[in-house]
Design an enzyme around this catalytic site. Structure first.
Site, short mmCIF file in Angstrom:
data_model
loop_
_atom_site.label_atom_id
_atom_site.label_comp_id
_atom_site.label_asym_id
_atom_site.label_seq_id
_atom_site.Cartn_x
_atom_site.Cartn_y
_atom_site.Cartn_z
N LYS A 129 29.85 29.72 27.84
CA LYS A 129 28.99 30.76 27.26
C LYS A 129 28.25 30.27 26.02
CE LYS A 129 31.19 34.88 29.13
NZ LYS A 129 31.90 36.13 28.88
N LYS B 50 31.33 31.69 40.65
CA LYS B 50 31.98 32.99 40.84
C LYS B 50 30.97 34.14 40.73
CE LYS B 50 33.35 34.16 36.19
NZ LYS B 50 34.24 34.82 35.28
N LYS C 207 28.92 39.34 36.40
CA LYS C 207 28.13 40.50 35.99
C LYS C 207 26.77 40.09 35.47
CE LYS C 207 31.86 43.61 34.64
NZ LYS C 207 32.81 43.87 33.57
P1 AMP Z 1 35.16 40.90 33.31
O1 AMP Z 1 34.07 41.36 34.18
O2 AMP Z 1 34.91 39.49 32.85
O3 AMP Z 1 35.54 41.84 32.22
O4 AMP Z 1 36.44 40.80 34.24
C1 AMP Z 1 37.31 41.89 34.53
C2 AMP Z 1 38.38 41.44 35.49
O5 AMP Z 1 37.78 41.05 36.74
C3 AMP Z 1 39.17 40.20 35.02
O6 AMP Z 1 40.53 40.35 35.41
C4 AMP Z 1 38.55 39.06 35.78
O7 AMP Z 1 39.47 38.01 35.99
C5 AMP Z 1 38.18 39.73 37.10
N1 AMP Z 1 37.04 39.05 37.74
C6 AMP Z 1 35.80 38.86 37.19
N2 AMP Z 1 34.99 38.20 38.06
C7 AMP Z 1 35.74 37.96 39.17
C8 AMP Z 1 35.47 37.32 40.43
N3 AMP Z 1 34.28 36.81 40.72
N4 AMP Z 1 36.48 37.26 41.33
C9 AMP Z 1 37.71 37.79 41.06
N5 AMP Z 1 38.01 38.41 39.90
C10 AMP Z 1 37.06 38.50 38.96
#
Ligand code: AMP
Ligand code: TRP
Length: 325
Positions: free
Chosen positions: A110, A191, A194
């Site tokens: 990042k 991956k 968002k």
């Molecule tokens: P975040 O969107 O970064 O706040 O992630 C929220 C949760 O979603 C965390 O537990 C991440 O590990 C999970 N997560 C985010 N992106 C992925 C993805 N592409 N595949 C699986 N889990 C994800």
């Protein structure tokens, strides 16, 4: 009963990776000792408009409720409503070292993408450790991308306990077997994310059914036409099989064995995703149009979470030599 804590950022729109990698596990493991947190303080590490942050925080709470988190069972709360998170963060910043934060992969990724990044981007995992340690969490369900932050949390807890006496429970991560890492539909080496996906790369929870169909139809696969789960050699197809298997609670191999043509498989996958997300979408709309109900749930969550977190903060502050009030 297992003490659980996990968190999700309210930035961006929730995608199928968040749902399968995290939220679905939260719902199935919720119990009166489970704490789920919308981490609005973490969202401040990147540029976000204040009005957008407010709206996204409410969206995120409504999404978790719509997905099945029951505030009468688990504690669902907004991070900034519980002052102990920011307070413990400071104490742990004085336990963590610059070197270990500077080595975090997510920070390197990042910070590499922007000039003048915020100090919070570097210290982000310390705040995450505070979220976890404040609740004496034993288990932390997260997607694969959070493993390193969890290791750091364990290291900080152990260092603190060794230096100041037994204070924190040392948590373990819990990464789901299926869909721990849902990949971008257009670039399956990356991956699903968002913020960084190509327009057709992420399946969002509240995409219109026609949009879901289009994205799955256009998802990148390969040309050998062989229906087989093999993430190394066939990353695009294997990602789709993984998504299917996670929604249908099967193994990707079992799903693959039922199909011979990519086209048929993709149509069934689109139908499955649309059908699985439909009730979540309906419930989300209801919740989002009832601000009174949402705000009452947030207030209740803040009260329950503070009652657990404050004594743990006091324990840590006292152990470090702060005299308290
Ligand atoms: P975040 O969107 O970064 O706040 O992630 C929220 C949760 O979603 C965390 O537990 C991440 O590990 C999970 N997560 C985010 N992106 C992925 C993805 N592409 N595949 C699986 N889990 C994800
Ligand atoms: N860092 C996590 C992410 O980006 C979100 C998060 C913040 C979290 N605090 C947490 C996850 C505590 C689990 C436990 O996905």
């Amino acid at each position: 009963m297992m003490r659980i804590l996990s968190g999700i950022q309210p930035s961006g729109s929730t995608h199928v990776g968040n749902y399968l990698g995290a939220i679905k596990q939260w719902v199935s493991s919720q119990n009166p000792d489970a704490y789920y947190c919308v981490v609005d303080l973490h969202a401040l590490t990147l540029d976000i408009d204040p009005e957008e942050l407010r709206e996204k925080t409410l969206d995120c709470v409504a999404t978790l409720l719509a997905a099945g988190i029951d505030p009468e069972i688990a504690t669902l709360f907004v991070q900034s409503n519980v002052a102990a998170h920011a307070k413990l963060n400071w104490l742990l910043e004085c336990v963590a070292t610059f070197g270990e934060l500077n080595r975090m992969t997510q920070f390197k990724e990042k910070s590499g993408r922007q000039k003048g990044y915020r100090v919070g981007l570097l210290t982000y995992p310390v705040l995450m450790a505070s979220d976890i340690l404040l609740y004496d969490a034993q288990q932390v369900p997260v997607g694969d991308d959070q493993r390193q932050h969890l290791e750091l949390t364990r290291a900080l807890a152990e260092r603190f306990n060794a230096r100041y006496g037994p204070t924190f429970t040392v948590p373990v991560g819990f990464v789901p077997h299926a869909a721990a890492r849902v990949m971008d539909l257009q670039e399956p080496s990356r991956k699903m994310s968002k913020s960084l996906s190509s327009p057709l790369g992420s399946l969002y929870l509240f995409d219109e059914p026609s949009e879901i169909e289009k994205k799955i139809k256009k998802a990148v696969t390969d040309t050998d036409g062989e229906m087989r789960f093999d993430p190394k050699k066939k990353p695009g197809l294997s990602n789709l099989l993984d998504i299917f298997a996670s929604f249908s609670n099967e193994t990707p191999q079992d799903v693959a064995s039922r199909y011979s043509r990519y086209g048929d498989f993709k149509s069934d996958l689109a139908a499955l995703v649309i059908e699985s997300l439909a009730p979540i979408r309906t419930r989300y709309r209801e919740l989002r149009s009832d601000p009174g109900q949402l705000s009452a749930i947030i207030t209740l969550g803040a009260k329950k979470a503070s009652a657990s977190a404050e004594p743990v903060y006091e324990r840590a502050a006292k152990a470090m030599g702060l005299i308290g009030g």
